[in-house]
Design a protein around this motif. Sequence first.
Motif, PDB file in Angstrom:
ATOM      1  N   THR A  22       5.022   7.240  -6.092  1.00  0.00           N
ATOM      2  CA  THR A  22       6.124   7.727  -5.458  1.00  0.00           C
ATOM      3  C   THR A  22       6.628   8.314  -5.793  1.00  0.00           C
ATOM      4  O   THR A  22       7.087   8.957  -4.307  1.00  0.00           O
ATOM      5  N   SER A  42       9.480   5.547   7.212  1.00  0.00           N
ATOM      6  CA  SER A  42       8.293   5.754   5.831  1.00  0.00           C
ATOM      7  C   SER A  42       8.768   6.243   4.833  1.00  0.00           C
ATOM      8  O   SER A  42       8.868   5.564   3.688  1.00  0.00           O
ATOM      9  N   MET A  46      10.401   4.234   0.806  1.00  0.00           N
ATOM     10  CA  MET A  46       9.465   4.764  -0.278  1.00  0.00           C
ATOM     11  C   MET A  46      11.136   4.997  -0.826  1.00  0.00           C
ATOM     12  O   MET A  46      10.479   4.812  -2.235  1.00  0.00           O
ATOM     13  N   THR A  49      11.201   0.799  -2.523  1.00  0.00           N
ATOM     14  CA  THR A  49      10.462   1.228  -3.040  1.00  0.00           C
ATOM     15  C   THR A  49      10.699   1.297  -5.286  1.00  0.00           C
ATOM     16  O   THR A  49      10.503   0.794  -6.422  1.00  0.00           O
TER      17      THR A  49
END
Length: 58
Positions: A22, A42, A46, A49
Amino acid sequence: MATIKVKQVRSAIGRTKNQKRTLEALGFKKLHQVVEHEATPSILGMIATVSHLLEVQK
């Protein structure tokens, strides 16, 4: 869309392969590097995350 600046403040050493990939996908190559992205869903996903490794600058 708005742009967002993200800085990597913690190392990827000892992190899972998913987290390392990532960081690569976000464009990070080394610590304390700042990258700029469009604030798309998106990209925001990320960032979420690996949020414990990053610092978000607006």
